[in-house]
Design a protein around this motif. Structure first.
Motif, PDB file in Angstrom:
ATOM      1  N   ILE A  88       0.878  -1.164   0.000  1.00 18.08           N
ATOM      2  CA  ILE A  88       0.000   0.000   0.000  1.00 18.08           C
ATOM      3  C   ILE A  88       0.917   1.216   0.000  1.00 18.08           C
ATOM      4  O   ILE A  88       1.586   1.506   0.996  1.00 18.08           O
ATOM      5  CB  ILE A  88      -0.921   0.012   1.229  1.00 18.08           C
ATOM      6  CG1 ILE A  88      -1.772  -1.260   1.260  1.00 18.08           C
ATOM      7  CG2 ILE A  88      -1.805   1.257   1.222  1.00 18.08           C
ATOM      8  CD1 ILE A  88      -2.589  -1.418   2.540  1.00 18.08           C
ATOM      9  N   GLY A  90       1.959   5.190  -0.283  1.00 20.98           N
ATOM     10  CA  GLY A  90       1.398   6.482   0.089  1.00 20.98           C
ATOM     11  C   GLY A  90       1.534   7.569  -0.945  1.00 20.98           C
ATOM     12  O   GLY A  90       0.927   8.628  -0.805  1.00 20.98           O
ATOM     13  N   PHE A 128      -5.321   8.905   0.371  1.00 29.19           N
ATOM     14  CA  PHE A 128      -4.381   8.979   1.487  1.00 29.19           C
ATOM     15  C   PHE A 128      -4.215  10.435   1.904  1.00 29.19           C
ATOM     16  O   PHE A 128      -3.742  11.259   1.122  1.00 29.19           O
ATOM     17  CB  PHE A 128      -3.012   8.419   1.084  1.00 29.19           C
ATOM     18  CG  PHE A 128      -3.015   6.944   0.800  1.00 29.19           C
ATOM     19  CD1 PHE A 128      -3.135   6.018   1.831  1.00 29.19           C
ATOM     20  CD2 PHE A 128      -2.898   6.472  -0.485  1.00 29.19           C
ATOM     21  CE1 PHE A 128      -3.145   4.663   1.567  1.00 29.19           C
ATOM     22  CE2 PHE A 128      -2.895   5.106  -0.764  1.00 29.19           C
ATOM     23  CZ  PHE A 128      -3.025   4.207   0.281  1.00 29.19           C
ATOM     24  N   VAL A 137      -7.610   1.309   5.692  1.00 33.66           N
ATOM     25  CA  VAL A 137      -6.362   0.763   5.168  1.00 33.66           C
ATOM     26  C   VAL A 137      -6.271  -0.727   5.465  1.00 33.66           C
ATOM     27  O   VAL A 137      -5.859  -1.524   4.621  1.00 33.66           O
ATOM     28  CB  VAL A 137      -5.151   1.518   5.744  1.00 33.66           C
ATOM     29  CG1 VAL A 137      -3.842   0.888   5.263  1.00 33.66           C
ATOM     30  CG2 VAL A 137      -5.203   2.991   5.343  1.00 33.66           C
ATOM     31  N   GLY A 142      -3.455  -5.331   2.718  1.00 36.19           N
ATOM     32  CA  GLY A 142      -2.109  -5.281   2.186  1.00 36.19           C
ATOM     33  C   GLY A 142      -1.138  -5.974   3.124  1.00 36.19           C
ATOM     34  O   GLY A 142      -1.487  -6.380   4.237  1.00 36.19           O
ATOM     35  N   PHE A 145       2.591  -1.250   4.444  1.00 40.19           N
ATOM     36  CA  PHE A 145       2.227   0.142   4.179  1.00 40.19           C
ATOM     37  C   PHE A 145       3.506   0.955   4.068  1.00 40.19           C
ATOM     38  O   PHE A 145       4.310   1.008   5.002  1.00 40.19           O
ATOM     39  CB  PHE A 145       1.343   0.700   5.291  1.00 40.19           C
ATOM     40  CG  PHE A 145       1.046   2.174   5.124  1.00 40.19           C
ATOM     41  CD1 PHE A 145       0.185   2.610   4.132  1.00 40.19           C
ATOM     42  CD2 PHE A 145       1.637   3.121   5.958  1.00 40.19           C
ATOM     43  CE1 PHE A 145      -0.078   3.963   3.969  1.00 40.19           C
ATOM     44  CE2 PHE A 145       1.371   4.473   5.815  1.00 40.19           C
ATOM     45  CZ  PHE A 145       0.504   4.895   4.809  1.00 40.19           C
ATOM     46  N   GLY A 147       4.357   4.617   3.703  1.00 44.29           N
ATOM     47  CA  GLY A 147       3.886   5.997   3.715  1.00 44.29           C
ATOM     48  C   GLY A 147       4.976   6.944   3.247  1.00 44.29           C
ATOM     49  O   GLY A 147       6.159   6.619   3.271  1.00 44.29           O
ATOM     50  N   HIS A 153       1.042  10.568   7.808  1.00 47.22           N
ATOM     51  CA  HIS A 153       0.975   9.115   7.961  1.00 47.22           C
ATOM     52  C   HIS A 153       1.517   8.563   9.279  1.00 47.22           C
ATOM     53  O   HIS A 153       1.450   7.351   9.486  1.00 47.22           O
ATOM     54  CB  HIS A 153       1.731   8.439   6.800  1.00 47.22           C
ATOM     55  CG  HIS A 153       1.139   8.731   5.461  1.00 47.22           C
ATOM     56  ND1 HIS A 153       1.891   8.795   4.300  1.00 47.22           N
ATOM     57  CD2 HIS A 153      -0.147   8.967   5.082  1.00 47.22           C
ATOM     58  CE1 HIS A 153       1.098   9.064   3.279  1.00 47.22           C
ATOM     59  NE2 HIS A 153      -0.144   9.177   3.729  1.00 47.22           N
ATOM     60  N   ALA A 157       0.445   4.944  10.629  1.00 44.09           N
ATOM     61  CA  ALA A 157       1.459   3.890  10.695  1.00 44.09           C
ATOM     62  C   ALA A 157       1.488   3.252  12.074  1.00 44.09           C
ATOM     63  O   ALA A 157       1.591   2.024  12.214  1.00 44.09           O
ATOM     64  CB  ALA A 157       2.829   4.451  10.338  1.00 44.09           C
ATOM     65  N   LEU A 160      -1.497   0.963  12.412  1.00 45.46           N
ATOM     66  CA  LEU A 160      -1.340  -0.243  11.591  1.00 45.46           C
ATOM     67  C   LEU A 160      -0.410  -1.233  12.272  1.00 45.46           C
ATOM     68  O   LEU A 160      -0.684  -2.443  12.302  1.00 45.46           O
ATOM     69  CB  LEU A 160      -0.791   0.128  10.212  1.00 45.46           C
ATOM     70  CG  LEU A 160      -1.753   0.863   9.272  1.00 45.46           C
ATOM     71  CD1 LEU A 160      -1.019   1.323   8.012  1.00 45.46           C
ATOM     72  CD2 LEU A 160      -2.942  -0.018   8.903  1.00 45.46           C
ATOM     73  N   GLU A 165       0.189  -4.976  11.164  1.00 49.68           N
ATOM     74  CA  GLU A 165       0.619  -4.784   9.775  1.00 49.68           C
ATOM     75  C   GLU A 165       1.905  -3.967   9.744  1.00 49.68           C
ATOM     76  O   GLU A 165       2.032  -2.948  10.430  1.00 49.68           O
ATOM     77  CB  GLU A 165      -0.461  -4.063   8.966  1.00 49.68           C
ATOM     78  CG  GLU A 165      -0.110  -3.926   7.493  1.00 49.68           C
ATOM     79  CD  GLU A 165      -1.300  -3.470   6.656  1.00 49.68           C
ATOM     80  OE1 GLU A 165      -1.139  -2.537   5.850  1.00 49.68           O
ATOM     81  OE2 GLU A 165      -2.393  -4.062   6.797  1.00 49.68           O
ATOM     82  N   ALA A 167       4.551  -1.288   8.732  1.00 53.85           N
ATOM     83  CA  ALA A 167       4.396   0.070   8.199  1.00 53.85           C
ATOM     84  C   ALA A 167       5.723   0.801   8.286  1.00 53.85           C
ATOM     85  O   ALA A 167       6.359   0.838   9.340  1.00 53.85           O
ATOM     86  CB  ALA A 167       3.317   0.827   8.967  1.00 53.85           C
TER      87      ALA A 167
END
Length: 344
Positions: A88, A90, A128, A137, A142, A145, A147, A153, A157, A160, A165, A167
């Motif tokens: 993903i 940014g 975004f 998100v 995903g 991430f 960013g 972000h 982040a 996430l 996830e 990030a």
């Protein structure tokens, strides 16, 4: 010298008027005409306009990733990246590096109106910004991430990571070569990133030398269709394009005015800026609605030296608007173009 001081004062006063709401602002671009202008943007330009395009954007072929990758995100958090199959991204600056590394097919989600080929064909398109929610998100499912803004972000982040996830943030307000290295390291291609960054820096150094050797330095206004609540804007001193213009030997009018990032400039301010060159990116030209939309958004551009000479240059977004892998190539092309501008 006196005329320069007066010009700067007029430009600064015009900006103050915009901020205070006491001066007429340019008209916002019509999104209804953006699609109709896409063909013009991609094809032939209006008579007298010019494309400025770099010819040697560096890339890497046949390299393999080394995962897991251990990196430190720009928000200071140590992160282990184990899976990059659904990235993903940014911003286009991030995507451009992934493309140069041969990871086009791993761009899974990209910003709306992306200027990169991989961004436009990504399976998921997403908005975004500073208010982007973690649930949205996460729903994309995903695996990483990436960013591109500490301002927009950082909170996302952190949330996430809390949800499990990976990030990583590579902030946009840093030199292009540094950004290339960090993005590459995050996807397990640190060695290849070093090679790309070296090429980018070499191009930037060459453009800087060419710009310094110019017989004179043309005044440049980079206009964008977005950046101030949807209103047209000009590039300021801390924008990627503002820095690139200066490096390549131009005088960015946003620097003189003290404009930050991308900010609105009144019609009076445009005249006071007296640019010799008008710069616009391909995506922004489409958003303006082509030539007619650009003149409609900034009618007083025609009253400037650049407008009178019909000196409008169109550049790829990734070569002007983002500090990324194409910045060096764009800077070289821009410096060469500046050398062709006749002195007033």
């Amino acid at each position: 010298m006196k005329s320069i001081v007066v010009r700067r004062s007029l430009l600064a006063l015009s900006l103050v008027a915009v901020i205070a709401g006491c001066s007429k602002e340019p008209a916002a671009p019509s999104t209804d005409t953006a699609a109709a202008s896409a063909a013009q943007t991609a094809g032939a330009l209006p008579e007298g306009w010019q494309r400025v395009v770099g010819v040697d954007v560096p890339d890497i072929e046949g390299a393999t990733q080394q995962l897991p990758a251990q990196v430190t995100s720009d928000d200071g958090v140590a992160t282990t990246v184990t899976d990059t199959s659904k990235i993903i991204a940014g911003g286009d600056d991030i995507i451009a590096v992934l493309e140069a590394l041969g990871l086009d097919d791993q761009v899974y989600a990209a910003p709306l109106r992306s200027a990169t080929a991989s961004g436009r064909k990504a399976p998921q398109q997403f908005l975004f910004n500073r208010t982007t929610g973690v649930e949205g998100v996460l729903s994309l499912q995903g695996t990483l991430f990436l960013g591109n803004s500490l301002r927009r972000h950082s909170d996302l982040a952190a949330k996430l990571r809390g949800a499990g996830e990976a990030a990583v943030i590579v902030d946009d307000l840093q030199p292009a070569a540094d950004k290339v290295r960090k993005v590459a390291a995050a996807v397990g291609m640190a060695e290849q990133g070093d090679a790309l960054a070296t090429k980018v820096q070499s191009q930037l150094d060459a453009a800087k030398a060419s710009g310094a050797a110019l017989a004179w330095h043309p005044r440049v206004i980079h206009v964008s269709a977005t950046g101030a609540g949807g209103a047209p804007t000009v590039a300021g001193s801390d924008s990627a394009s503002g820095k690139l213009i200066t490096l390549a030997g131009g005088i960015n009018i946003g620097d003189e005015a003290g404009v930050a990032n991308y900010s609105a400039l009144s019609n009076e301010g445009v005249v006071a800026a007296a640019p010799d060159v008008i710069l616009v990116t391909e995506n922004d030209l489409a958003l303006f609605g082509g030539q007619a939309g650009l003149w409609r958004a900034y009618p007083t551009l025609r009253q400037t030296p650049a407008g009178a000479a019909n000196r409008v240059w169109v550049m790829p977004d990734v070569e002007l608007k983002s500090a990324s892998v194409a910045s060096g190539s764009g800077a070289v092309a821009l410096a060469a173009a500046f050398a062709t501008v006749p002195r007033p």
